[in-house]
Write an enzyme that holds these catalytic residues in place. Structure first.
Site, short mmCIF file in Angstrom:
data_model
loop_
_atom_site.label_atom_id
_atom_site.label_comp_id
_atom_site.label_asym_id
_atom_site.label_seq_id
_atom_site.Cartn_x
_atom_site.Cartn_y
_atom_site.Cartn_z
N ILE A 37 -12.62 -0.94 8.67
CA ILE A 37 -11.94 -1.98 7.90
C ILE A 37 -11.73 -3.24 8.74
O ILE A 37 -11.84 -4.36 8.24
CB ILE A 37 -10.60 -1.46 7.37
CG1 ILE A 37 -10.84 -0.36 6.32
CG2 ILE A 37 -9.77 -2.58 6.74
CD1 ILE A 37 -9.58 0.33 5.86
N TYR A 40 2.43 10.06 10.54
CA TYR A 40 1.61 8.93 10.08
C TYR A 40 2.33 8.15 8.98
O TYR A 40 2.48 6.93 9.05
CB TYR A 40 0.25 9.42 9.58
CG TYR A 40 -0.58 8.33 8.96
CD1 TYR A 40 -1.20 7.38 9.76
CD2 TYR A 40 -0.73 8.24 7.57
CE1 TYR A 40 -1.95 6.36 9.19
CE2 TYR A 40 -1.48 7.22 6.99
CZ TYR A 40 -2.09 6.29 7.81
OH TYR A 40 -2.83 5.28 7.25
N LYS A 62 3.93 4.21 8.94
CA LYS A 62 3.58 3.19 7.95
C LYS A 62 4.81 2.74 7.15
O LYS A 62 4.87 1.59 6.71
CB LYS A 62 2.49 3.71 7.03
CG LYS A 62 1.16 3.96 7.74
CD LYS A 62 0.65 2.70 8.45
CE LYS A 62 -0.74 2.88 9.00
NZ LYS A 62 -1.26 1.64 9.65
#
Length: 308
Positions: A32, A193, A197
Protein backbone atom coordinates in the site's frame (compact mmCIF):
# COMPACT_ATOMS: atom_id res chain seq x y z
CA UNK A 1 -5.77 -3.57 7.63
CA UNK A 2 -8.85 -5.79 7.83
CA UNK A 3 -11.67 -6.85 5.55
CA UNK A 4 -14.20 -4.61 3.81
CA UNK A 5 -17.42 -5.75 2.19
CA UNK A 6 -17.69 -5.33 -1.56
CA UNK A 7 -20.11 -2.72 -2.86
CA UNK A 8 -21.27 -1.35 -6.19
CA UNK A 9 -20.71 2.35 -5.63
CA UNK A 10 -18.62 4.20 -8.25
CA UNK A 11 -14.91 3.90 -7.63
CA UNK A 12 -13.21 7.12 -6.56
CA UNK A 13 -10.44 8.28 -8.88
CA UNK A 14 -7.82 10.85 -7.79
CA UNK A 15 -8.03 14.00 -9.88
CA UNK A 16 -6.62 16.81 -7.74
CA UNK A 17 -3.16 17.73 -9.00
CA UNK A 18 -0.44 17.94 -6.34
CA UNK A 19 2.25 19.79 -8.26
CA UNK A 20 4.61 21.71 -6.01
CA UNK A 21 3.59 19.77 -2.89
CA UNK A 22 5.89 17.55 -0.84
CA UNK A 23 4.74 14.31 0.78
CA UNK A 24 6.42 11.78 3.07
CA UNK A 25 5.15 8.20 2.86
CA UNK A 26 6.38 5.67 5.42
CA UNK A 27 6.78 2.02 4.47
CA UNK A 28 6.76 3.12 0.85
CA UNK A 29 8.89 0.48 -0.89
CA UNK A 30 6.09 -2.08 -1.32
CA UNK A 31 2.39 -2.80 -0.90
CA UNK A 32 0.00 0.00 0.00
CA UNK A 33 2.85 2.41 0.75
CA UNK A 34 4.37 1.98 -2.71
CA UNK A 35 0.94 2.32 -4.32
CA UNK A 36 0.29 5.50 -2.30
CA UNK A 37 3.65 7.00 -3.29
CA UNK A 38 2.98 6.04 -6.92
CA UNK A 39 -0.43 7.70 -6.86
CA UNK A 40 0.95 10.91 -5.39
CA UNK A 41 3.82 11.02 -7.89
CA UNK A 42 1.35 10.52 -10.73
CA UNK A 43 -0.48 13.63 -9.49
CA UNK A 44 2.75 15.64 -9.66
CA UNK A 45 3.80 15.58 -5.99
CA UNK A 46 7.38 15.38 -4.77
CA UNK A 47 7.45 12.20 -2.68
CA UNK A 48 9.94 11.12 -0.02
CA UNK A 49 9.84 7.35 0.53
CA UNK A 50 10.75 6.41 4.10
CA UNK A 51 11.52 3.01 5.55
CA UNK A 52 14.11 0.64 6.99
CA UNK A 53 14.67 -1.95 4.24
CA UNK A 54 17.71 -0.15 2.81
CA UNK A 55 18.58 2.03 -0.17
CA UNK A 56 18.59 -0.83 -2.73
CA UNK A 57 14.97 -1.71 -1.96
CA UNK A 58 13.95 1.93 -2.24
CA UNK A 59 15.96 2.47 -5.43
CA UNK A 60 13.96 -0.39 -6.94
CA UNK A 61 10.72 1.14 -5.64
CA UNK A 62 11.52 4.55 -7.10
CA UNK A 63 12.39 2.96 -10.45
CA UNK A 64 9.00 1.22 -10.43
CA UNK A 65 7.27 4.54 -9.71
CA UNK A 66 9.10 6.26 -12.59
CA UNK A 67 8.27 3.41 -14.97
CA UNK A 68 4.64 3.29 -13.83
CA UNK A 69 3.88 7.01 -13.90
CA UNK A 70 6.40 8.62 -16.23
CA UNK A 71 7.29 11.07 -13.47
CA UNK A 72 10.76 12.55 -13.18
CA UNK A 73 13.22 10.74 -10.93
CA UNK A 74 13.84 14.16 -9.35
CA UNK A 75 10.30 14.01 -7.91
CA UNK A 76 11.33 11.14 -5.65
CA UNK A 77 13.67 10.70 -2.70
CA UNK A 78 14.50 8.21 0.04
CA UNK A 79 15.27 8.62 3.74
CA UNK A 80 16.00 5.86 6.23
CA UNK A 81 13.46 5.35 9.02
CA UNK A 82 13.06 2.38 11.37
CA UNK A 83 9.87 2.63 13.40
CA UNK A 84 11.09 -0.11 15.73
CA UNK A 85 13.27 2.56 17.36
CA UNK A 86 12.37 5.97 18.74
CA UNK A 87 16.00 7.01 18.23
CA UNK A 88 15.65 6.26 14.52
CA UNK A 89 12.56 8.46 14.42
CA UNK A 90 14.50 11.26 16.11
CA UNK A 91 17.40 10.87 13.65
CA UNK A 92 14.94 11.08 10.75
CA UNK A 93 13.44 14.29 12.12
CA UNK A 94 16.91 15.76 12.72
CA UNK A 95 17.95 14.93 9.17
CA UNK A 96 14.78 16.53 7.84
CA UNK A 97 15.45 19.71 9.82
CA UNK A 98 18.90 19.91 8.18
CA UNK A 99 17.53 19.96 4.65
CA UNK A 100 17.74 23.24 2.72
CA UNK A 101 14.94 25.61 3.74
CA UNK A 102 13.37 25.34 0.30
CA UNK A 103 13.06 21.54 0.71
CA UNK A 104 11.80 21.41 4.29
CA UNK A 105 8.09 22.21 4.16
CA UNK A 106 5.71 19.24 4.23
CA UNK A 107 2.29 19.35 2.60
CA UNK A 108 1.41 15.75 3.35
CA UNK A 109 2.55 13.09 5.83
CA UNK A 110 1.24 9.58 5.14
CA UNK A 111 1.83 7.38 8.19
CA UNK A 112 1.43 4.12 6.29
CA UNK A 113 3.99 1.72 7.76
CA UNK A 114 2.74 -0.95 10.12
CA UNK A 115 2.90 -4.61 11.09
CA UNK A 116 0.33 -7.30 11.83
CA UNK A 117 2.37 -8.50 14.77
CA UNK A 118 5.84 -9.53 15.87
CA UNK A 119 7.02 -11.39 18.98
CA UNK A 120 9.29 -9.67 21.46
CA UNK A 121 9.87 -6.07 22.45
CA UNK A 122 11.24 -3.05 20.63
CA UNK A 123 14.63 -1.56 21.59
CA UNK A 124 12.61 0.95 23.62
CA UNK A 125 10.98 -1.87 25.58
CA UNK A 126 7.46 -1.74 24.11
CA UNK A 127 5.35 -4.45 22.48
CA UNK A 128 6.11 -4.36 18.76
CA UNK A 129 2.64 -3.53 17.39
CA UNK A 130 2.22 -0.70 19.86
CA UNK A 131 5.67 0.72 19.04
CA UNK A 132 5.61 0.45 15.24
CA UNK A 133 1.94 1.08 14.53
CA UNK A 134 1.37 3.79 17.10
CA UNK A 135 4.11 5.14 19.36
CA UNK A 136 6.78 5.77 16.71
CA UNK A 137 4.11 7.24 14.41
CA UNK A 138 3.06 9.50 17.30
CA UNK A 139 6.63 10.75 17.74
CA UNK A 140 7.34 11.11 14.03
CA UNK A 141 4.25 13.23 13.51
CA UNK A 142 4.96 15.41 16.52
CA UNK A 143 8.58 16.01 15.48
CA UNK A 144 7.67 16.87 11.88
CA UNK A 145 4.80 19.22 12.75
CA UNK A 146 7.02 22.35 12.75
CA UNK A 147 7.64 21.69 9.05
CA UNK A 148 4.02 21.03 8.11
CA UNK A 149 2.90 24.07 6.14
CA UNK A 150 1.43 24.99 2.74
CA UNK A 151 3.72 25.19 -0.25
CA UNK A 152 4.74 28.67 -1.36
CA UNK A 153 1.81 30.34 -3.09
CA UNK A 154 -0.52 27.43 -2.26
CA UNK A 155 -3.61 27.87 -0.10
CA UNK A 156 -4.31 24.14 0.36
CA UNK A 157 -4.20 22.99 3.99
CA UNK A 158 -1.57 20.26 4.58
CA UNK A 159 -2.80 16.72 5.31
CA UNK A 160 -1.69 14.09 7.82
CA UNK A 161 -3.03 10.62 7.03
CA UNK A 162 -2.64 7.78 9.53
CA UNK A 163 -3.39 4.23 8.39
CA UNK A 164 -5.65 2.49 10.89
CA UNK A 165 -7.80 -0.61 10.43
CA UNK A 166 -11.31 -1.87 11.01
CA UNK A 167 -9.62 -4.16 13.54
CA UNK A 168 -9.77 -1.19 15.94
CA UNK A 169 -13.49 -1.93 16.28
CA UNK A 170 -12.78 -5.29 17.93
CA UNK A 171 -10.86 -4.46 21.10
CA UNK A 172 -11.42 -4.10 24.82
CA UNK A 173 -10.56 -0.41 24.88
CA UNK A 174 -7.51 1.85 24.72
CA UNK A 175 -4.45 0.25 26.32
CA UNK A 176 -2.82 2.52 28.91
CA UNK A 177 -1.26 0.07 31.41
CA UNK A 178 2.49 0.42 30.92
CA UNK A 179 3.19 -3.07 32.28
CA UNK A 180 0.89 -4.52 29.62
CA UNK A 181 2.39 -2.38 26.85
CA UNK A 182 5.90 -3.47 27.84
CA UNK A 183 4.99 -7.17 27.70
CA UNK A 184 5.52 -9.14 24.48
CA UNK A 185 2.46 -9.70 22.33
CA UNK A 186 1.31 -12.94 20.78
CA UNK A 187 2.89 -12.57 17.35
CA UNK A 188 0.81 -12.09 14.21
CA UNK A 189 -2.61 -10.42 14.20
CA UNK A 190 -3.41 -10.70 17.90
CA UNK A 191 -5.58 -8.37 19.97
CA UNK A 192 -2.52 -6.12 20.17
CA UNK A 193 -2.90 -5.19 16.49
CA UNK A 194 -6.43 -3.87 16.92
CA UNK A 195 -5.42 -2.04 20.08
CA UNK A 196 -2.55 -0.31 18.29
CA UNK A 197 -4.94 0.84 15.58
CA UNK A 198 -7.43 2.07 18.17
CA UNK A 199 -4.56 4.16 19.53
CA UNK A 200 -4.01 5.54 16.01
CA UNK A 201 -7.63 6.66 15.81
CA UNK A 202 -7.40 8.24 19.24
CA UNK A 203 -4.24 10.08 18.19
CA UNK A 204 -5.99 11.48 15.12
CA UNK A 205 -8.82 12.83 17.27
CA UNK A 206 -6.40 14.31 19.80
CA UNK A 207 -4.42 16.01 17.05
CA UNK A 208 -7.54 17.37 15.38
CA UNK A 209 -8.60 18.94 18.67
CA UNK A 210 -5.19 20.60 19.12
CA UNK A 211 -4.29 21.77 15.60
CA UNK A 212 -6.03 24.82 14.10
CA UNK A 213 -8.12 23.77 11.12
CA UNK A 214 -6.25 26.14 8.82
CA UNK A 215 -2.85 24.66 9.79
CA UNK A 216 -3.34 20.95 9.07
CA UNK A 217 -6.05 18.35 8.63
CA UNK A 218 -5.69 14.88 10.16
CA UNK A 219 -7.36 11.63 9.13
CA UNK A 220 -7.43 7.95 10.05
CA UNK A 221 -8.05 5.47 7.23
CA UNK A 222 -8.98 1.82 6.86
CA UNK A 223 -7.41 0.46 3.66
CA UNK A 224 -9.24 -2.86 3.54
CA UNK A 225 -7.67 -6.29 3.20
CA UNK A 226 -4.85 -5.97 0.67
CA UNK A 227 -2.45 -8.47 -0.84
CA UNK A 228 0.90 -7.11 0.31
CA UNK A 229 3.94 -7.78 2.47
CA UNK A 230 1.85 -6.76 5.47
CA UNK A 231 0.88 -10.43 5.89
CA UNK A 232 4.43 -11.81 5.71
CA UNK A 233 4.48 -12.81 9.39
CA UNK A 234 1.46 -15.08 8.84
CA UNK A 235 1.83 -18.82 8.13
CA UNK A 236 2.15 -19.62 4.42
CA UNK A 237 -1.30 -21.24 4.27
CA UNK A 238 -2.88 -18.11 5.77
CA UNK A 239 -1.08 -15.88 3.27
CA UNK A 240 -2.43 -17.97 0.39
CA UNK A 241 -5.98 -17.74 1.73
CA UNK A 242 -5.74 -13.98 2.18
CA UNK A 243 -4.22 -13.48 -1.29
CA UNK A 244 -7.19 -15.30 -2.83
CA UNK A 245 -9.69 -12.74 -1.53
CA UNK A 246 -7.66 -9.58 -0.91
CA UNK A 247 -7.62 -6.51 -3.13
CA UNK A 248 -4.48 -5.34 -4.90
CA UNK A 249 -2.31 -2.58 -3.36
CA UNK A 250 -3.54 0.10 -5.75
CA UNK A 251 -7.06 -0.35 -4.38
CA UNK A 252 -5.73 -0.57 -0.83
CA UNK A 253 -4.11 2.84 -1.31
CA UNK A 254 -7.28 4.56 -2.52
CA UNK A 255 -8.56 5.80 0.83
CA UNK A 256 -5.11 7.10 1.82
CA UNK A 257 -4.94 9.00 -1.48
CA UNK A 258 -8.52 10.18 -0.99
CA UNK A 259 -7.73 11.70 2.39
CA UNK A 260 -4.42 13.10 1.15
CA UNK A 261 -5.86 14.92 -1.84
CA UNK A 262 -9.66 15.24 -1.90
CA UNK A 263 -11.10 18.66 -0.90
CA UNK A 264 -13.88 19.11 1.64
CA UNK A 265 -13.18 16.27 4.07
CA UNK A 266 -13.84 16.20 7.83
CA UNK A 267 -10.60 16.58 9.76
CA UNK A 268 -10.31 14.09 12.62
CA UNK A 269 -12.51 11.61 10.78
CA UNK A 270 -12.13 7.89 10.22
CA UNK A 271 -12.48 6.99 6.54
CA UNK A 272 -13.04 3.64 4.82
CA UNK A 273 -13.76 2.99 1.13
CA UNK A 274 -13.24 6.70 0.44
CA UNK A 275 -16.08 7.73 2.74
CA UNK A 276 -16.52 8.82 6.35
CA UNK A 277 -17.09 5.72 8.51
CA UNK A 278 -18.14 4.93 12.07
CA UNK A 279 -15.26 4.50 14.50
CA UNK A 280 -15.15 2.54 17.76
CA UNK A 281 -17.33 3.62 20.67
CA UNK A 282 -14.22 3.28 22.84
CA UNK A 283 -12.99 6.56 21.39
CA UNK A 284 -15.75 8.36 23.27
CA UNK A 285 -13.99 7.53 26.55
CA UNK A 286 -12.32 10.90 27.06
CA UNK A 287 -10.60 9.83 30.26
CA UNK A 288 -8.79 6.93 28.58
CA UNK A 289 -7.96 8.99 25.49
CA UNK A 290 -6.49 11.80 27.60
CA UNK A 291 -4.48 9.30 29.68
CA UNK A 292 -3.06 7.68 26.55
CA UNK A 293 -2.13 11.12 25.20
CA UNK A 294 -0.39 12.12 28.43
CA UNK A 295 1.52 8.84 28.68
CA UNK A 296 2.50 8.87 25.01
CA UNK A 297 3.92 12.37 25.45
CA UNK A 298 5.91 11.20 28.47
CA UNK A 299 7.22 8.08 26.70
CA UNK A 300 8.37 10.11 23.68
CA UNK A 301 9.51 13.27 25.46
CA UNK A 302 6.89 15.55 23.90
CA UNK A 303 4.86 18.35 25.45
CA UNK A 304 1.27 17.34 26.22
CA UNK A 305 0.14 20.93 25.67
CA UNK A 306 2.02 22.61 22.82
CA UNK A 307 1.56 20.81 19.51
CA UNK A 308 2.27 23.40 16.81
Amino acid sequence: MGFSPADSKPEWVPRERQDGRRFIVTGANRGIGLATATGLAALGAHVILAGHEGSDAFDDAMERIVMGTGCSRDQLGYMALDLRSLDSVRHFAQAWAQRPASERSIQGLINNAGIAGMPGLSPDGFEMCFQINYLSMFLLTRLLLPHVSPAAGDSAVPRIVCVSSSAHLFTLGLPTDERYLRASGGGFFSLRYGESKLCVNSFVRQMQARIPADKAQVFAVHPGSTASGFWQSFPAWAQRCIASVAQDPSRGARTSLFCATEPGLVSGGYYADCALASASFWLARADAADLLWQKSCAWTGQSPNKVM
